[in-house]
Design an enzyme around this catalytic site. Structure first.
Site, PDB file in Angstrom:
ATOM      1  N   ASP A   1     -42.202  -1.084 -70.469  1.00 14.21           N
ATOM      2  CA  ASP A   1     -43.422  -1.674 -69.916  1.00 14.21           C
ATOM      3  C   ASP A   1     -44.405  -0.582 -69.529  1.00 14.21           C
ATOM      4  OD1 ASP A   1     -42.704  -4.317 -70.120  1.00 14.21           O
ATOM      5  OD2 ASP A   1     -41.855  -4.438 -68.109  1.00 14.21           O
TER       6      ASP A   1
ATOM      7  N   ASP B   1     -40.375  -4.374 -58.071  1.00 11.90           N
ATOM      8  CA  ASP B   1     -40.259  -5.423 -59.096  1.00 11.90           C
ATOM      9  C   ASP B   1     -40.490  -6.823 -58.514  1.00 11.90           C
ATOM     10  OD1 ASP B   1     -39.618  -3.331 -60.741  1.00 11.90           O
ATOM     11  OD2 ASP B   1     -37.479  -3.733 -60.794  1.00 11.90           O
TER      12      ASP B   1
ATOM     13  N   ASN C   1     -30.946  -4.985 -63.937  1.00 11.95           N
ATOM     14  CA  ASN C   1     -30.950  -3.523 -63.927  1.00 11.95           C
ATOM     15  C   ASN C   1     -29.576  -2.918 -63.636  1.00 11.95           C
ATOM     16  OD1 ASN C   1     -33.543  -3.499 -64.785  1.00 11.95           O
ATOM     17  ND2 ASN C   1     -34.448  -3.233 -62.746  1.00 11.95           N
TER      18      ASN C   1
END
Ligand code: EPU
Length: 424
Positions: free
Chosen positions: A118, A306, A23
């Site tokens: 997602d 995450d 990220n």
């Protein structure tokens, strides 16, 4: 298409090197377009999302060279007049919306299709658009395409209604070349925000306060290219830490920043797992079943959303009952139904999962529906007795580098095999 076949029940042991942070890479790769000339990024992960971003940059006219050792060179000298980003590439990568901020700053105009990504629940972008408007940009959405433009981008103040990594990144990118000072309040504090600020400042930007909830950006006339090493991936590291703990293993992770892993370390310690730090490495050792713990995911420095799906797999074999609450996304338990097939006692109600630890999981065919659900299923396969087939591995390949190779290095029995073609 391929699947992973895992024969579980073996403790992970040995050393593994953690790759660069996905990220961070997805914010800094587009940022290279702000500096005219050739920037060099080091410690990039070899993952599909990085390949797709490289292809997007090339499609815009940048020269992109991938060298060994995780290094990427981007020459963006010739980008004048570019504003539209090709749809077929945008739809593969949600983070392509960072090109809104970048092209707005560089060329005064950008057009990017509404992002997909997602399915973690609703993923609005209202805060990004609020930020662009605060800098004086005109924003419109036509036929699914976001258009932002400004004759002159001016510094402004924006107070975010929610803490958003994406909106913080996008406004930072746009503000670096705006006239005057921008103040972002209620900014995200994730280490990748600091990593982005460090890259931008190395290029000559004036970004202050990254890592706190107020970021000040004094616009400059131009940025020069720089060389920058991406920070290590906390989520890949968290996944290996949890896999080590859940398999009663003993693993040393190299190339990590232990400070960024504190939310994970704290919960592992609470679960009775041994964690010790040594410079840029961290060792995780577990001798016994972990103990149940409760946790809630939150923006950094809270427990990372995450990292939550793999963590719940460890809790599925812990002693006792754990309660896990998801504080960021509406739909982050997409692995729960799959690990139930493997014998986990997990019940999801809204954003909360109640997990009753069981002695053992047993192998089963399961399907990954997003990247972190996929990572969770791989951990489940490593823990379970017998054979697990993880389908939908393309989700995992988006963000984890050489997964099965790294796991094999720790003694795991894991193979990638082609999916058989259905008989017609
Ligand atoms: N939100 C809004 N309005 C906005 C933007 C966000 O209401 O304009 C809400 C979201 O709906 C969510 C919350 O704010 O409830 C946080 O969203 P954020 O914008 O922080 O998420 P993101 O930028 O879309 C990044 C990561 C995600 C990670 C989140 C949270 C990237 C490319 N993606 O997403 O990573 O879960 O921050 O840390 O950086 C992953 O890697 O698996 C992943 C999904």
């Amino acid at each position: 298409m391929s699947k992973l076949v895992i024969t579980g029940g073996k403790s992970l042991e040995g050393r593994v090197r953690i790759s660069g942070r996905k990220n961070s890479a997805l914010a800094i790769i587009p940022a290279t377009l702000l500096a005219e000339g050739e920037s060099a990024l080091e410690n990039l992960p070899y993952i599909r999302d990085v390949d797709v971003y490289s292809a997007i940059l090339q499609s815009l006219g940048a020269k992109v060279r991938r060298n060994g050792g995780g290094s990427l060179r981007v020459d963006s000298a010739d980008l004048s007049g570019v504003s539209a980003v090709p749809f077929d590439l945008v739809k593969q990568l949600r983070a392509s919306y960072y090109l809104l901020g970048v092209l707005l700053a560089r060329n005064g105009r950008a057009e990017v299709a509404m992002p997909g990504g997602d399915d973690l629940g609703p993923r609005p972008i209202d805060q990004h658009l609020k930020g662009f408007r605060a800098l004086g940009a005109r924003v419109s959405i036509e036929r699914g395409v976001i258009k932002v433009e400004a004759d002159r981008l001016m510094g402004g103040s924006v107070y975010f209604d929610v803490v958003s990594v994406g909106a913080t990144v996008n406004v930072m990118l746009a503000a670096t070349l705006a006239e005057g000072t921008t103040i972002i309040e209620n900014a995200a504090k994730e280490p990748h925000i600091v990593d982005l600020a460090n890259y931008l400042n190395a290029c000559g930007a004036k970004v202050r306060g990254a890592g706190t909830d107020v970021i000040r950006i004094r616009g400059v006339k131009r940025l020069s290219p720089a060389t920058h090493a991406i920070i290590p991936d906390d989520i890949e590291a968290a996944t290996f830490m949890v896999a080590a703990a859940a398999t009663r293993g003993d693993v040393v992770l190299e190339n990590v920043i232990p400070k960024h892993l504190e939310p994970i370390t704290a919960k592992l310690l609470e679960a009775g797992v041994e964690v010790s730090e040594n410079g840029d490495s961290i060792r995780v050792t577990a001798y016994d079943r972990p103990l149940a713990v409760n946790l809630k995911t939150m923006p950094y420095p809270g427990f990372q959303t995450d990292a939550m799906p793999p963590f719940t797999v460890m809790l599925a074999t812990a002693e006792g009952t754990s309660v896990v609450t998801e504080g960021i996304w509406e739909n982050r338990f997409r692995h729960a139904g799959e690990i139930k097939k493997m014998g986990a006692g997990i019940r999801v109600e809204g954003r909360t999962a109640v997990i009753e630890g069981v002695d053992r999981l047993s192998g089963a065919p399961v399907e990954a529906q997003d990247i972190r659900a996929g990572a969770a299923l791989i951990v489940a396969g490593l823990v379970a007795e017998g054979e697990t087939e993880v389908h939908g591995i393309e989700h995992v390949d988006r963000g984890y580098e050489r997964t099965e190779e790294k796991l094999r290095g720790l003694g795991a029995r894991i193979e990638r095999v082609p999916e058989s073609t259905p008989v017609s």
